[in-house]
Design a protein around this motif. Sequence first.
Motif, PDB file in Angstrom:
ATOM      1  N   ALA A 217       0.868  -1.178   0.000  1.00 58.04           N
ATOM      2  CA  ALA A 217       0.000   0.000   0.000  1.00 58.04           C
ATOM      3  C   ALA A 217       0.904   1.227   0.000  1.00 58.04           C
ATOM      4  O   ALA A 217       1.504   1.569   1.017  1.00 58.04           O
ATOM      5  N   LEU A 218       1.023   1.862  -1.156  1.00 60.89           N
ATOM      6  CA  LEU A 218       1.944   2.980  -1.338  1.00 60.89           C
ATOM      7  C   LEU A 218       1.157   4.280  -1.298  1.00 60.89           C
ATOM      8  O   LEU A 218       0.165   4.429  -2.023  1.00 60.89           O
ATOM      9  N   GLY A 219       1.593   5.221  -0.467  1.00 57.15           N
ATOM     10  CA  GLY A 219       0.830   6.460  -0.386  1.00 57.15           C
ATOM     11  C   GLY A 219       1.367   7.428   0.640  1.00 57.15           C
ATOM     12  O   GLY A 219       2.538   7.390   1.028  1.00 57.15           O
ATOM     13  N   ASP A 220       0.455   8.296   1.099  1.00 61.21           N
ATOM     14  CA  ASP A 220       0.815   9.373   2.016  1.00 61.21           C
ATOM     15  C   ASP A 220       0.181   9.135   3.386  1.00 61.21           C
ATOM     16  O   ASP A 220       0.001   7.988   3.803  1.00 61.21           O
ATOM     17  N   SER A 221      -0.166  10.211   4.088  1.00 58.92           N
ATOM     18  CA  SER A 221      -0.643  10.082   5.457  1.00 58.92           C
ATOM     19  C   SER A 221      -1.955   9.322   5.573  1.00 58.92           C
ATOM     20  O   SER A 221      -2.236   8.704   6.605  1.00 58.92           O
ATOM     21  N   ILE A 222      -2.778   9.342   4.520  1.00 55.82           N
ATOM     22  CA  ILE A 222      -4.066   8.660   4.605  1.00 55.82           C
ATOM     23  C   ILE A 222      -3.863   7.152   4.523  1.00 55.82           C
ATOM     24  O   ILE A 222      -4.648   6.378   5.075  1.00 55.82           O
ATOM     25  N   THR A 223      -2.808   6.704   3.884  1.00 52.97           N
ATOM     26  CA  THR A 223      -2.430   5.290   3.937  1.00 52.97           C
ATOM     27  C   THR A 223      -1.652   4.996   5.217  1.00 52.97           C
ATOM     28  O   THR A 223      -1.791   3.921   5.810  1.00 52.97           O
ATOM     29  N   ASP A 224      -0.869   5.960   5.669  1.00 51.06           N
ATOM     30  CA  ASP A 224      -0.086   5.826   6.898  1.00 51.06           C
ATOM     31  C   ASP A 224      -0.970   5.715   8.134  1.00 51.06           C
ATOM     32  O   ASP A 224      -0.552   5.192   9.163  1.00 51.06           O
ATOM     33  N   GLY A 225      -2.209   6.222   8.053  1.00 49.66           N
ATOM     34  CA  GLY A 225      -3.127   6.131   9.184  1.00 49.66           C
ATOM     35  C   GLY A 225      -3.068   7.301  10.135  1.00 49.66           C
ATOM     36  O   GLY A 225      -3.453   7.185  11.307  1.00 49.66           O
ATOM     37  N   GLN A 285       8.321   8.635  -6.820  1.00 53.90           N
ATOM     38  CA  GLN A 285       9.166   8.238  -7.946  1.00 53.90           C
ATOM     39  C   GLN A 285      10.588   7.924  -7.499  1.00 53.90           C
ATOM     40  O   GLN A 285      11.257   7.075  -8.091  1.00 53.90           O
ATOM     41  N   GLU A 286      11.037   8.580  -6.451  1.00 56.81           N
ATOM     42  CA  GLU A 286      12.389   8.322  -5.957  1.00 56.81           C
ATOM     43  C   GLU A 286      12.448   7.086  -5.080  1.00 56.81           C
ATOM     44  O   GLU A 286      13.409   6.316  -5.138  1.00 56.81           O
ATOM     45  N   ARG A 287      11.433   6.856  -4.261  1.00 54.93           N
ATOM     46  CA  ARG A 287      11.492   5.767  -3.294  1.00 54.93           C
ATOM     47  C   ARG A 287      10.859   4.465  -3.788  1.00 54.93           C
ATOM     48  O   ARG A 287      10.842   3.464  -3.066  1.00 54.93           O
ATOM     49  N   PHE A 288      10.359   4.459  -5.012  1.00 49.11           N
ATOM     50  CA  PHE A 288       9.636   3.297  -5.524  1.00 49.11           C
ATOM     51  C   PHE A 288      10.461   2.013  -5.457  1.00 49.11           C
ATOM     52  O   PHE A 288       9.988   0.979  -4.981  1.00 49.11           O
ATOM     53  N   ASP A 289      11.693   2.051  -5.942  1.00 46.61           N
ATOM     54  CA  ASP A 289      12.505   0.831  -5.952  1.00 46.61           C
ATOM     55  C   ASP A 289      12.738   0.315  -4.541  1.00 46.61           C
ATOM     56  O   ASP A 289      12.645  -0.893  -4.279  1.00 46.61           O
ATOM     57  N   ARG A 290      13.059   1.211  -3.618  1.00 46.78           N
ATOM     58  CA  ARG A 290      13.365   0.812  -2.245  1.00 46.78           C
ATOM     59  C   ARG A 290      12.137   0.305  -1.513  1.00 46.78           C
ATOM     60  O   ARG A 290      12.180  -0.722  -0.815  1.00 46.78           O
ATOM     61  N   ASP A 291      11.002   1.000  -1.640  1.00 44.22           N
ATOM     62  CA  ASP A 291       9.846   0.695  -0.806  1.00 44.22           C
ATOM     63  C   ASP A 291       8.859  -0.261  -1.452  1.00 44.22           C
ATOM     64  O   ASP A 291       7.990  -0.800  -0.765  1.00 44.22           O
ATOM     65  N   VAL A 292       8.969  -0.468  -2.754  1.00 46.01           N
ATOM     66  CA  VAL A 292       8.062  -1.401  -3.425  1.00 46.01           C
ATOM     67  C   VAL A 292       8.843  -2.611  -3.945  1.00 46.01           C
ATOM     68  O   VAL A 292       8.615  -3.740  -3.513  1.00 46.01           O
ATOM     69  N   LEU A 293       9.777  -2.399  -4.854  1.00 48.50           N
ATOM     70  CA  LEU A 293      10.456  -3.517  -5.493  1.00 48.50           C
ATOM     71  C   LEU A 293      11.249  -4.357  -4.500  1.00 48.50           C
ATOM     72  O   LEU A 293      11.395  -5.571  -4.693  1.00 48.50           O
ATOM     73  N   ALA A 294      11.766  -3.747  -3.446  1.00 52.50           N
ATOM     74  CA  ALA A 294      12.564  -4.495  -2.473  1.00 52.50           C
ATOM     75  C   ALA A 294      11.719  -5.246  -1.458  1.00 52.50           C
ATOM     76  O   ALA A 294      12.254  -5.997  -0.646  1.00 52.50           O
ATOM     77  N   THR A 295      10.391  -5.076  -1.495  1.00 49.18           N
ATOM     78  CA  THR A 295       9.514  -5.759  -0.552  1.00 49.18           C
ATOM     79  C   THR A 295       9.429  -7.243  -0.897  1.00 49.18           C
ATOM     80  O   THR A 295       9.186  -7.613  -2.044  1.00 49.18           O
ATOM     81  N   ASN A 296       9.587  -8.084   0.097  1.00 57.45           N
ATOM     82  CA  ASN A 296       9.530  -9.528  -0.120  1.00 57.45           C
ATOM     83  C   ASN A 296       8.175  -9.957  -0.670  1.00 57.45           C
ATOM     84  O   ASN A 296       7.131  -9.673  -0.068  1.00 57.45           O
ATOM     85  N   GLY A 297       8.185 -10.628  -1.812  1.00 52.86           N
ATOM     86  CA  GLY A 297       6.972 -11.227  -2.355  1.00 52.86           C
ATOM     87  C   GLY A 297       5.986 -10.264  -2.975  1.00 52.86           C
ATOM     88  O   GLY A 297       4.834 -10.634  -3.212  1.00 52.86           O
ATOM     89  N   VAL A 298       6.393  -9.036  -3.284  1.00 53.91           N
ATOM     90  CA  VAL A 298       5.434  -8.071  -3.799  1.00 53.91           C
ATOM     91  C   VAL A 298       4.850  -8.543  -5.124  1.00 53.91           C
ATOM     92  O   VAL A 298       5.573  -8.960  -6.035  1.00 53.91           O
ATOM     93  N   ARG A 299       3.533  -8.520  -5.236  1.00 53.33           N
ATOM     94  CA  ARG A 299       2.851  -8.900  -6.456  1.00 53.33           C
ATOM     95  C   ARG A 299       1.756  -7.884  -6.821  1.00 53.33           C
ATOM     96  O   ARG A 299       1.368  -7.783  -7.973  1.00 53.33           O
ATOM     97  N   TYR A 300       1.290  -7.162  -5.823  1.00 52.09           N
ATOM     98  CA  TYR A 300       0.243  -6.167  -6.043  1.00 52.09           C
ATOM     99  C   TYR A 300       0.639  -4.864  -5.362  1.00 52.09           C
ATOM    100  O   TYR A 300       1.353  -4.863  -4.358  1.00 52.09           O
ATOM    101  N   MET A 301       0.122  -3.761  -5.869  1.00 53.12           N
ATOM    102  CA  MET A 301       0.372  -2.468  -5.259  1.00 53.12           C
ATOM    103  C   MET A 301      -0.873  -1.609  -5.374  1.00 53.12           C
ATOM    104  O   MET A 301      -1.509  -1.560  -6.430  1.00 53.12           O
ATOM    105  N   THR A 302      -1.239  -0.948  -4.278  1.00 49.90           N
ATOM    106  CA  THR A 302      -2.255   0.092  -4.339  1.00 49.90           C
ATOM    107  C   THR A 302      -1.543   1.434  -4.313  1.00 49.90           C
ATOM    108  O   THR A 302      -0.535   1.589  -3.619  1.00 49.90           O
ATOM    109  N   LEU A 303      -2.047   2.394  -5.069  1.00 53.86           N
ATOM    110  CA  LEU A 303      -1.398   3.703  -5.164  1.00 53.86           C
ATOM    111  C   LEU A 303      -2.421   4.786  -4.878  1.00 53.86           C
ATOM    112  O   LEU A 303      -3.382   4.983  -5.625  1.00 53.86           O
ATOM    113  N   MET A 304      -2.234   5.456  -3.745  1.00 47.99           N
ATOM    114  CA  MET A 304      -3.068   6.598  -3.370  1.00 47.99           C
ATOM    115  C   MET A 304      -2.132   7.743  -3.004  1.00 47.99           C
ATOM    116  O   MET A 304      -1.608   7.815  -1.905  1.00 47.99           O
ATOM    117  N   ILE A 305      -1.912   8.629  -3.937  1.00 50.57           N
ATOM    118  CA  ILE A 305      -0.926   9.699  -3.749  1.00 50.57           C
ATOM    119  C   ILE A 305      -1.320  10.890  -4.608  1.00 50.57           C
ATOM    120  O   ILE A 305      -1.938  10.724  -5.657  1.00 50.57           O
TER     121      ILE A 305
END
Length: 440
Positions: A217-225, A285-305
């Motif tokens: 779940a990639l996003g800002d404060s509304i995803t952060d809770g 765009q800068e953190r995508f590789d680190r926070d998405v691609l490096a996640t173990n087993g990632v297959r789906y992504m939600t994007l709210m930004i």
Amino acid sequence: MDWRLHASLDKGRRRLLAAALTLGAALALPCLPALGQDWHDQHWTGTWGAGPGGPPLPATTQTFTDQTLRLVVHTSIGGKRVRIRVSNEMGTTPLRIGAAHVALRAAGADIVAGSDRPLTFGGNAWVVLPPGAPALSDPVDLDVAALSDLAVSLYLPGTVGATTIHGTASQTNYVSLPGDFTAAPTFPTQRTILSWPFLTEVAVDGGSGGGGAAIVALGDSITDGTRSTPDTNNRWPDWLARRLQTVRDPVVGLNARLGVVNRGISGNRLLSNPPEGSLAGRSIQERFDRDVLATNGVRYMTLMIGINDIGNSSETNPVTATDLIAGYRQVIARAHAKGIAVYGATLTPFEGAGYYSPEKEVVRQAVNAWIRSGDAFDGVIDFDRVTRDPANPARFLPAYDSGDHLHPNDLGYQAMGNAVPLELFRSLKTGKTEMAPARQ
């Protein structure tokens, strides 16, 4: 000695030496596989995660001096083995972790007796992370239940500044009195913090039960809770994780193992970075590789930004819907290149928030219309429709408004988590993982 005899002896010695080397190599070859572990049958899936921000300004940097952190995380799926990822990716000096442990949490800062496991890094009980680098721990055996709490303890010798930190944890974490208390069943707490320093992921291995897949779940404060009640796990990704464990949807499958990894960062943006010293993280765009691609087993992504891009845009150089759509397309293309399905979430109402204006509302509506069009995303999650006031669609439904007119309250986050269509994950079936078909 006659030179011909000498040459003949040298030639014989060379032949014997060559034969010995060949025999030695032949004898050694069958043993080579034993030098490394067989990792092909491992099925690591992220069960928890956080996006790091920083570095903060020196005046606002938390420091720890010969202290232990006990960090509480809430799992989304369970497993038979566990490992962690720690990070110095925002740091400019080496980070030394003197010891690390993981255990089942009992209550508060205390752990379940007999569940403590020391962690190693490449076989060592300590690890030094160079500036800008993460580190993965070695796996340990531990029965981890879905929707349960783990306690990850990190001992920090010397004086350490929390330059890599997730600032809005909405979770009480614990800082010890001086000393290494990573193995302590009862933790000697000096103070508490509502942040996660250095820890960015916990992954589990399903063992003989097979692998799974992670939803990032990639996003800002509304995803952060942000503005959800601390220590209650009421962020919308938490509600999605509960549904995936408790709702037996025949579309998804009874044995689906879907981890939910929350990479929301409060204040985060799609197109630009926040001011220096902010904990709002680098742009998507800068953190995508680190926070998405490096996640173990990632297959789906939600994007709210995008709401912070819109809200913080200046009158002289406003962010347009065209700008945001171009940014979305870049993220989608990078995800698709790695086989990740991307589900776009509409931006929730913000009339009444401090950075609202009618002109900015026009941009939000245009972005939402594009997301709903299905032009590029693999599916749509319509959070705007779920949370808006039917009598005034630019505002939150009063029952869901936390009071700042930008973030939901607990009830609003629950409604969002319940609004995610589970059929988006129909491609994960029992014993087999396939990517959902992507629209181009």
